[in-house]
Design a protein around this motif. Structure first.
Motif, PDB file in Angstrom:
ATOM      1  N   GLU A  28      43.559  61.833  64.891  1.00 50.28           N
ATOM      2  CA  GLU A  28      43.787  62.990  65.747  1.00 50.28           C
ATOM      3  C   GLU A  28      43.735  62.561  67.209  1.00 50.28           C
ATOM      4  N   CYS A  51      46.691  64.419  62.188  1.00 54.00           N
ATOM      5  CA  CYS A  51      47.378  63.920  60.989  1.00 54.00           C
ATOM      6  C   CYS A  51      46.391  63.899  59.842  1.00 54.00           C
ATOM      7  N   LYS A  55      49.618  66.782  55.997  1.00 54.84           N
ATOM      8  CA  LYS A  55      50.499  67.386  56.995  1.00 54.84           C
ATOM      9  C   LYS A  55      50.232  66.853  58.385  1.00 54.84           C
ATOM     10  N   VAL A  56      51.166  67.169  59.275  1.00 54.64           N
ATOM     11  CA  VAL A  56      50.977  67.010  60.714  1.00 54.64           C
ATOM     12  C   VAL A  56      50.655  68.394  61.257  1.00 54.64           C
ATOM     13  N   LEU A  84      53.906  66.264  55.461  1.00 55.83           N
ATOM     14  CA  LEU A  84      54.368  64.893  55.648  1.00 55.83           C
ATOM     15  C   LEU A  84      55.627  64.612  54.842  1.00 55.83           C
ATOM     16  N   VAL A 141      47.563  57.965  66.241  1.00 56.51           N
ATOM     17  CA  VAL A 141      48.031  59.129  65.492  1.00 56.51           C
ATOM     18  C   VAL A 141      49.495  58.975  65.118  1.00 56.51           C
ATOM     19  N   CYS A 142      50.303  58.327  65.975  1.00 59.11           N
ATOM     20  CA  CYS A 142      51.713  58.090  65.639  1.00 59.11           C
ATOM     21  C   CYS A 142      51.831  57.142  64.451  1.00 59.11           C
ATOM     22  N   ILE A 145      50.779  58.950  61.179  1.00 62.00           N
ATOM     23  CA  ILE A 145      51.828  59.833  60.651  1.00 62.00           C
ATOM     24  C   ILE A 145      52.899  59.014  59.945  1.00 62.00           C
ATOM     25  N   TYR A 148      51.383  57.652  56.499  1.00 62.91           N
ATOM     26  CA  TYR A 148      51.096  58.588  55.422  1.00 62.91           C
ATOM     27  C   TYR A 148      52.305  59.414  54.990  1.00 62.91           C
ATOM     28  N   CYS A 149      53.354  59.436  55.791  1.00 64.59           N
ATOM     29  CA  CYS A 149      54.536  60.184  55.350  1.00 64.59           C
ATOM     30  C   CYS A 149      55.458  59.317  54.493  1.00 64.59           C
TER      31      CYS A 149
END
Length: 750
Positions: A28, A51, A55-56, A84, A141-142, A145, A148-149
């Motif tokens: 986060e 994140c 989800k985001v 995600l 955080v980028c 994401i 995990y996506c």
């Protein structure tokens, strides 16, 4: 667990982040600005970007901006949340160096991002600025994401964490199959009794439920129970199953009241026995018909677009709808929309389905839909054919059973076609979205024939990207069983009497919406079969509508010349079941009318019946872009107090008032009604069918301020794009009409 890469330490979900079973925060960052507009920063939101493994999520720090304008709410997702699985692409930007980078899983980010752009599969674009954030936190955080996506294994999909948490404990009794079955009215076709009921409902007396595939002993992609001709014994089916692709034995889909059947079949790979097996299958289907009618085989691979072509057309359509081409000329923009091929694909599938309908209904012949693996194109065509012929499938419960039967249990590759694992774009194809778009075209032409709304269809498509439902998470029932067993063993979960984890189907809408919000799925246009009450001499009586009660304008058909379709009524296709002649030349005008033309003309000459056969008009002026789905995130496309939602609002108020009057009539004629008093009738939220409700007092209810053509979706803050005022997109939104290939472009100003 995720390929061994390093991410931020896992911590419990903070109280400001919407969370549920199995969800954990992985990274986060604070002091993030979410861009809400394209020109000014006045309306931007400040808050925290989070994140999780699901989800985001963006949580604003401004309490005044957290107040909803209306009550529509998804229980799994907040206003600023994106699953995600819905993330299509991530782009990071550094303003100082001008660098941009597309983030992939397990890739390094060598610069500190000042902006993150998230491109979503549902046509949204989200922009977040990190001007006031710590550079390292923004980078983490980028990367989280991106990581995990793109899970590397099906067991890493969030649905397993979500469902697995519900089984934690010594007995595993926290989830009950009986409770779920009692709550759902939609048959899942995972047991023989569901198939038995469908056989009896359609009157398919010469067909039987086959349990040959129990334990998936014969075919890995077929369900454990399915329907086959009575004349084929299990021993015969087992013997020649290995000759079919994927050991997929021919499947019964549906029976017409005249006895003709709709069947699906994979290709026969054993060339030496191909003709013999085809004759054997056709003979069995013929014997199941009371009149022993002939059987027609329709090769879908030769007649319809390839799944790769469907994917390509969606990519082009997304490019046009999302980015818009603000620098293009008007002609070029419309040409780009036309050349995307999306509406042409919609037309092709509807046209072929009409031809199959003609064979089943008009000629009383059984039809076998043949496809290489019988898991993609056949799902679309078989579903559309049944939707056109059987009014049961136009109810909410019936439509859900249709998708469950023809898509989920028949083994459509949802895991691959949705590309949940982000492995290969070659396997990705939006066939289910194409099918839903075809359903919307039907519903747009016959609004009184469908119990559900376009909001229901849009929410159903959005649910593909919420990876907790068994409906869209696997390629076939066996895959769900195998992955469930592996996950349960790795977590030492006790499943009890159940063989697999019990994932909720998407049809359990209470997982996502309250009873009030589910009322948005009910169409006030729908003309049900229930008898309408009337009062004669103080007594409540009933009458049934007849076909003459329905205006032919319900068809949504254009004017005809001498009862014939216009020159653009249909475009002939390669390997079409019935070739249609164009009236350009005198020689063709003198050609005898085809059986399909006669069948269509005869249907058009009769009064419209919402509970009868539906044949969609395929003129270019009748195949439209589904604006609510494809353009809902475009702020400029939103019409305040305009669009179909206004008709939905007004008719919902009327329908709710009629329902209240009916309750009063039943009360006066038959004594007290539960929930009703002598001077006022009240209905609980569970009892009311309409989202918009009439006032109990004799006053005109006010129009809600939040209504717009994008309702119940909000384009604000969900799309960042160049201004479209004065561009071709704006002209299209103002009423310019798009024609399909080989047609001319005609602009009509409202």
């Amino acid at each position: 667990r995720h390929n061994g890469s390093q991410t931020a330490p896992l911590v419990p979900v903070s109280s400001v982040c919407v969370s549920f079973a199995g969800e954990i925060v992985v990274s986060e960052v604070n002091f993030v600005r979410k861009c809400m507009g394209t020109v000014t920063t006045r309306d931007d939101l400040w808050g925290k970007l989070i994140c999780t493994n699901f989800k985001v999520s963006f949580v604003t720090h401004d309490p005044s901006r957290q107040v909803r304008k209306f009550q529509y709410c998804n229980r799994l997702l907040g206003d600023h949340d994106v699953p995600l699985a819905c993330v299509e692409q991530l782009v990071t930007v550094n303003d100082t160096t001008g660098k941009q980078k597309v983030l992939l899983s397990n890739r390094k980010l060598k610069f500190s991002p000042t902006e993150l752009i998230i491109y979503c599969k549902d046509f949204r674009i989200l922009r977040f600025r990190f001007d006031e954030s710590g550079p390292e936190s923004a980078k983490k955080v980028c990367l989280a994401i991106a990581h995990y996506c793109q899970p590397a294994d099906p067991l890493l999909l969030f649905g397993f964490e979500y469902v697995g948490k519900r089984y934690d404990g010594s007995s595993g009794d926290q989830i009950s199959t009986a409770d779920l079955s009692a709550r759902l009215r939609t048959p899942l076709f995972d047991c023989s009794s569901d198939w038995d009921r469908e056989i009896k409902r359609t009157g398919a007396s010469e067909w039987r439920v086959c349990s040959l595939n129990e334990g998936y002993a014969v075919s890995p992609s077929l369900p454990e129970h399915f329907v086959v001709p009575v004349s084929l014994a299990d021993q015969d089916l087992r013997q020649f199953s290995c000759s079919f692709a994927g050991q997929r034995i021919p499947l019964w889909c549906w029976n017409h009241p005249n006895g003709s059947a709709l069947v699906r079949m994979a290709s026969i790979r054993d060339v030496a026995h191909q003709r013999k097996l085809e004759q054997r299958v056709c003979s069995a289907v013929t014997r199941s018909h009371p009149k022993r009618s002939d059987v027609l085989q329709s090769n879908l691979d030769r007649s319809l677009p390839r799944i790769q072509d469907v994917q390509t057309s969606l990519v082009k359509l997304r490019q046009i709808c999302v980015f818009g081409g603000s620098e293009e000329s008007e002609d070029k923009w419309f040409s780009s929309m036309e050349s995307s091929g999306w509406l042409e694909n919609v037309r092709a599938f509807l046209q072929h389905s009409i031809e199959v309908v003609h064979m089943l209904e008009g000629r009383g012949m059984s039809v076998i839909l043949q496809e290489e693996e019988d898991r993609d194109l056949s799902c679309v065509v078989s579903s559309l054919v049944q939707l056109m012929l059987d009014p049961h499938f136009r109810s909410i419960e019936g439509f859900q059973s249709l998708v469950q039967k023809e898509w989920v249990m028949a083994g459509h590759r949802f895991l691959d076609r949705c590309n949940h694992l982000k492995k290969s774009s070659k396997e990705e194809s939006p066939l289910f979205l194409l099918f839903v778009d075809c359903v919307w075209q039907l519903m747009n032409q016959f609004p009184s024939a469908f119990e559900f709304t376009e909001i229901y269809l849009a929410v159903l498509c959005d649910s593909m990207w919420i990876p907790v439902f068994s409906t869209f998470l696997f390629n076939c029932p066996r895959q769900r069983a195998e992955h469930s067993r592996d996950f349960a063993q790795s977590r030492y979960l006790f499943l009890g009497e159940e063989k697999t984890l019990r994932f909720p189907p998407v049809w359990d809408w209470s997982q996502q919406f309250s009873h009030r919000d589910q009322a948005l799925f009910n169409s006030p246009f729908y003309v049900g079969k229930r008898a309408a009450p009337c009062v004669q001499n103080g007594a409540v009586k009933t009458f049934k509508r007849t076909k003459k009660s329905y205006s032919s304008t319900l068809r949504g058909m254009p004017s005809m010349q001498n009862g014939m379709l216009g020159r653009h009524g249909s475009l002939p296709r390669r390997n079409s079941l019935i070739l249609r002649f164009r009236p350009e030349s005198p020689a063709r005008r003198e050609a005898p009318e085809s059986t399909l033309d006669h069948f269509t003309r005869d249907w058009l000459s009769r009064p419209a019946d919402p509970h009868g056969l539906l044949l969609p008009q395929l003129l270019p002026s009748h195949l439209k872009l589904w604006r609510l789905y494809f353009l809902r995130w475009v702020p400029e496309a939103r019409i305040p107090h305009g669009g179909m939602v206004m008709a939905l609002h007004k008719l919902s108020l009327l329908a709710d008032e009629i329902e209240t009057l009916q309750m009063k009539l039943r009360q006066y004629s038959g004594g007290p009604t539960p929930g009703c008093s002598s001077d006022r009738v009240t209905l609980s939220p569970e009892q009311r069918r309409m989202y918009f409700r009439g006032s109990p007092l004799p006053i005109t209810p006010q129009q809600p301020e939040y209504l717009s053509s994008a309702f119940p979706f909000s384009p604000v803050g969900n799309l960042s794009r160049p201004e479209v005022l004065g561009t071709p997109l704006r002209k299209f939104l103002s009423g310019a009409r798009l024609w399909l290939s080989s047609e001319t472009l005609v602009n009509q100003t409202p």
